[in-house]
Design a protein around this motif. Structure first.
Motif, PDB file in Angstrom:
ATOM      1  N   MET A  82      -2.506  38.873 -39.701  1.00  0.00           N
ATOM      2  CA  MET A  82      -2.115  39.824 -38.895  1.00  0.00           C
ATOM      3  C   MET A  82      -3.064  39.822 -37.769  1.00  0.00           C
ATOM      4  O   MET A  82      -3.973  39.063 -37.597  1.00  0.00           O
ATOM      5  N   ALA A  83      -2.485  40.219 -36.464  1.00  0.00           N
ATOM      6  CA  ALA A  83      -3.471  40.127 -35.400  1.00  0.00           C
ATOM      7  C   ALA A  83      -4.714  41.000 -35.499  1.00  0.00           C
ATOM      8  O   ALA A  83      -4.752  42.275 -35.421  1.00  0.00           O
ATOM      9  N   GLN A  84      -6.026  40.481 -35.882  1.00  0.00           N
ATOM     10  CA  GLN A  84      -7.130  40.926 -36.021  1.00  0.00           C
ATOM     11  C   GLN A  84      -8.245  40.164 -35.607  1.00  0.00           C
ATOM     12  O   GLN A  84      -8.172  38.753 -35.952  1.00  0.00           O
ATOM     13  N   SER A  85      -9.299  40.787 -35.490  1.00  0.00           N
ATOM     14  CA  SER A  85     -10.561  40.231 -34.991  1.00  0.00           C
ATOM     15  C   SER A  85     -11.253  39.732 -36.479  1.00  0.00           C
ATOM     16  O   SER A  85     -10.925  40.226 -37.448  1.00  0.00           O
ATOM     17  N   PHE A  86     -12.181  38.686 -36.244  1.00  0.00           N
ATOM     18  CA  PHE A  86     -13.042  38.198 -37.540  1.00  0.00           C
ATOM     19  C   PHE A  86     -13.680  39.115 -38.264  1.00  0.00           C
ATOM     20  O   PHE A  86     -13.458  39.501 -39.543  1.00  0.00           O
ATOM     21  N   TRP A  87     -14.152  40.095 -37.411  1.00  0.00           N
ATOM     22  CA  TRP A  87     -14.842  41.464 -38.067  1.00  0.00           C
ATOM     23  C   TRP A  87     -13.866  42.238 -38.606  1.00  0.00           C
ATOM     24  O   TRP A  87     -14.316  43.092 -39.735  1.00  0.00           O
ATOM     25  N   ALA A  88     -12.636  42.887 -37.884  1.00  0.00           N
ATOM     26  CA  ALA A  88     -11.829  43.443 -38.693  1.00  0.00           C
ATOM     27  C   ALA A  88     -11.172  42.961 -39.775  1.00  0.00           C
ATOM     28  O   ALA A  88     -10.963  43.672 -40.850  1.00  0.00           O
ATOM     29  N   ASN A  89     -11.067  41.710 -39.871  1.00  0.00           N
ATOM     30  CA  ASN A  89     -10.688  40.927 -40.960  1.00  0.00           C
ATOM     31  C   ASN A  89     -11.304  41.181 -42.370  1.00  0.00           C
ATOM     32  O   ASN A  89     -11.131  40.981 -43.463  1.00  0.00           O
ATOM     33  N   ALA A  90     -12.872  41.498 -41.918  1.00  0.00           N
ATOM     34  CA  ALA A  90     -13.965  41.519 -43.062  1.00  0.00           C
ATOM     35  C   ALA A  90     -13.596  43.119 -43.581  1.00  0.00           C
ATOM     36  O   ALA A  90     -13.810  43.020 -45.027  1.00  0.00           O
ATOM     37  N   ASN A  91     -12.648  43.614 -43.322  1.00  0.00           N
ATOM     38  CA  ASN A  91     -12.462  44.993 -44.025  1.00  0.00           C
ATOM     39  C   ASN A  91     -10.815  44.993 -44.353  1.00  0.00           C
ATOM     40  O   ASN A  91     -10.618  45.613 -45.638  1.00  0.00           O
ATOM     41  N   THR A  92     -10.082  44.112 -43.649  1.00  0.00           N
ATOM     42  CA  THR A  92      -8.565  44.164 -43.884  1.00  0.00           C
ATOM     43  C   THR A  92      -8.006  42.877 -44.994  1.00  0.00           C
ATOM     44  O   THR A  92      -6.905  42.820 -45.410  1.00  0.00           O
ATOM     45  N   ARG A  93      -9.056  42.062 -45.444  1.00  0.00           N
ATOM     46  CA  ARG A  93      -8.696  40.856 -45.890  1.00  0.00           C
ATOM     47  C   ARG A  93      -8.597  40.922 -47.417  1.00  0.00           C
ATOM     48  O   ARG A  93      -8.093  40.144 -48.096  1.00  0.00           O
ATOM     49  N   LEU A  94      -8.858  42.209 -47.991  1.00  0.00           N
ATOM     50  CA  LEU A  94      -8.787  42.329 -49.286  1.00  0.00           C
ATOM     51  C   LEU A  94      -7.629  42.802 -49.748  1.00  0.00           C
ATOM     52  O   LEU A  94      -6.696  43.517 -49.187  1.00  0.00           O
ATOM     53  N   HIS A  95      -7.051  42.634 -50.947  1.00  0.00           N
ATOM     54  CA  HIS A  95      -5.793  42.881 -51.660  1.00  0.00           C
ATOM     55  C   HIS A  95      -5.100  44.271 -51.188  1.00  0.00           C
ATOM     56  O   HIS A  95      -4.059  44.395 -50.824  1.00  0.00           O
ATOM     57  N   PRO A  96      -5.941  45.422 -51.558  1.00  0.00           N
ATOM     58  CA  PRO A  96      -5.242  46.611 -51.364  1.00  0.00           C
ATOM     59  C   PRO A  96      -4.655  46.890 -49.700  1.00  0.00           C
ATOM     60  O   PRO A  96      -3.644  47.291 -49.676  1.00  0.00           O
ATOM     61  N   SER A  97      -5.698  46.284 -48.770  1.00  0.00           N
ATOM     62  CA  SER A  97      -4.930  46.386 -47.549  1.00  0.00           C
ATOM     63  C   SER A  97      -3.824  45.391 -47.210  1.00  0.00           C
ATOM     64  O   SER A  97      -2.973  45.858 -46.350  1.00  0.00           O
ATOM     65  N   GLU A  98      -3.929  43.913 -47.816  1.00  0.00           N
ATOM     66  CA  GLU A  98      -3.086  43.342 -47.594  1.00  0.00           C
ATOM     67  C   GLU A  98      -1.679  43.751 -48.051  1.00  0.00           C
ATOM     68  O   GLU A  98      -0.562  43.726 -47.637  1.00  0.00           O
ATOM     69  N   TRP A  99      -1.741  44.691 -49.259  1.00  0.00           N
ATOM     70  CA  TRP A  99      -0.654  44.970 -50.155  1.00  0.00           C
ATOM     71  C   TRP A  99       0.181  46.154 -49.068  1.00  0.00           C
ATOM     72  O   TRP A  99       1.307  46.278 -49.134  1.00  0.00           O
TER      73      TRP A  99
END
Length: 108
Positions: A82-99
Protein backbone atom coordinates in the motif's frame (compact mmCIF):
# COMPACT_ATOMS: atom_id res chain seq x y z
CA UNK A 1 2.00 2.14 -4.58
CA UNK A 2 1.14 5.81 -4.55
CA UNK A 3 -2.37 6.78 -3.51
CA UNK A 4 -4.75 9.22 -5.19
CA UNK A 5 -3.36 12.72 -5.51
CA UNK A 6 0.10 11.42 -4.58
CA UNK A 7 -0.98 10.33 -1.09
CA UNK A 8 1.60 8.34 0.89
CA UNK A 9 0.83 7.27 4.47
CA UNK A 10 3.47 8.77 6.78
CA UNK A 11 4.71 7.65 10.20
CA UNK A 12 3.74 10.79 12.10
CA UNK A 13 -0.06 10.35 11.92
CA UNK A 14 0.32 6.76 13.11
CA UNK A 15 2.34 7.45 16.23
CA UNK A 16 3.21 11.08 16.88
CA UNK A 17 -0.20 12.32 17.95
CA UNK A 18 -1.55 13.43 21.29
CA UNK A 19 -3.91 10.91 22.84
CA UNK A 20 -4.31 7.16 23.04
CA UNK A 21 -4.40 6.49 19.27
CA UNK A 22 -2.88 7.72 16.06
CA UNK A 23 -4.71 10.21 13.87
CA UNK A 24 -8.28 9.21 13.12
CA UNK A 25 -8.50 9.58 9.35
CA UNK A 26 -11.89 10.51 7.86
CA UNK A 27 -11.60 7.48 5.54
CA UNK A 28 -10.17 4.98 8.06
CA UNK A 29 -10.83 1.39 6.99
CA UNK A 30 -8.30 -0.65 9.00
CA UNK A 31 -6.58 -0.73 12.38
CA UNK A 32 -3.09 -1.63 13.48
CA UNK A 33 -0.90 -1.57 16.57
CA UNK A 34 2.77 -2.39 16.40
CA UNK A 35 5.96 -0.74 17.53
CA UNK A 36 8.50 0.52 14.97
CA UNK A 37 10.10 -2.59 13.50
CA UNK A 38 13.29 -1.43 11.78
CA UNK A 39 16.32 -3.67 11.47
CA UNK A 40 19.82 -2.54 10.61
CA UNK A 41 21.39 -3.70 7.35
CA UNK A 42 25.12 -4.24 6.98
CA UNK A 43 26.62 -1.48 4.87
CA UNK A 44 23.47 0.68 4.87
CA UNK A 45 22.98 3.93 6.73
CA UNK A 46 19.47 5.03 7.50
CA UNK A 47 18.49 8.72 7.58
CA UNK A 48 18.82 10.46 10.94
CA UNK A 49 15.07 10.55 11.55
CA UNK A 50 15.10 6.75 11.88
CA UNK A 51 16.68 6.88 15.30
CA UNK A 52 15.36 3.52 16.55
CA UNK A 53 14.27 5.15 19.82
CA UNK A 54 10.66 4.04 19.80
CA UNK A 55 8.38 5.11 22.60
CA UNK A 56 6.05 2.14 22.41
CA UNK A 57 3.13 1.28 20.25
CA UNK A 58 -0.39 2.59 20.25
CA UNK A 59 -3.36 1.73 18.05
CA UNK A 60 -3.44 3.50 14.69
CA UNK A 61 -5.82 3.87 11.78
CA UNK A 62 -5.11 3.16 8.11
CA UNK A 63 -7.01 5.27 5.57
CA UNK A 64 -8.61 3.95 2.39
CA UNK A 65 -6.40 6.39 0.45
CA UNK A 66 -3.39 4.22 1.35
CA UNK A 67 -5.02 1.22 -0.40
CA UNK A 68 -6.14 3.01 -3.57
CA UNK A 69 -3.54 2.87 -6.35
CA UNK A 70 -3.29 6.35 -7.88
CA UNK A 71 -6.22 7.07 -10.16
CA UNK A 72 -6.58 3.44 -11.26
CA UNK A 73 -10.10 2.09 -10.98
CA UNK A 74 -10.92 -1.30 -9.46
CA UNK A 75 -7.46 -1.85 -7.96
CA UNK A 76 -6.55 -1.78 -4.26
CA UNK A 77 -3.16 -2.60 -2.72
CA UNK A 78 -3.05 -3.96 0.83
CA UNK A 79 -0.30 -4.92 3.24
CA UNK A 80 3.29 -4.18 2.31
CA UNK A 81 2.34 -2.79 -1.10
CA UNK A 82 0.00 0.00 0.00
CA UNK A 83 0.96 3.67 -0.33
CA UNK A 84 3.23 4.26 2.67
CA UNK A 85 6.62 5.62 3.59
CA UNK A 86 9.47 3.36 4.73
CA UNK A 87 8.98 4.49 8.32
CA UNK A 88 5.19 4.01 8.27
CA UNK A 89 5.86 0.55 6.86
CA UNK A 90 7.90 -0.19 9.99
CA UNK A 91 4.54 -0.21 11.82
CA UNK A 92 2.18 -1.59 9.17
CA UNK A 93 4.25 -4.37 7.59
CA UNK A 94 3.43 -7.03 10.16
CA UNK A 95 0.67 -9.59 9.77
CA UNK A 96 -2.06 -8.02 11.95
CA UNK A 97 -2.03 -4.76 9.96
CA UNK A 98 -1.66 -6.62 6.68
CA UNK A 99 -4.70 -8.72 7.53
CA UNK A 100 -6.88 -5.74 8.45
CA UNK A 101 -5.95 -3.92 5.23
CA UNK A 102 -6.64 -7.10 3.25
CA UNK A 103 -10.07 -7.43 4.85
CA UNK A 104 -10.75 -3.75 4.11
CA UNK A 105 -9.70 -4.17 0.47
CA UNK A 106 -11.85 -7.28 0.12
CA UNK A 107 -14.85 -5.52 1.64
CA UNK A 108 -14.48 -2.48 -0.58
Amino acid sequence: AIGPGGFVLQHEPLRNTFGPTGERFWDAVALGEYNDDIHGLDGCRYPGYLNHSSVGSKPFYIPLRALVVGNTSNLLAAGKTMAQSFWANANTRLHPSEWTTGVAAGGA
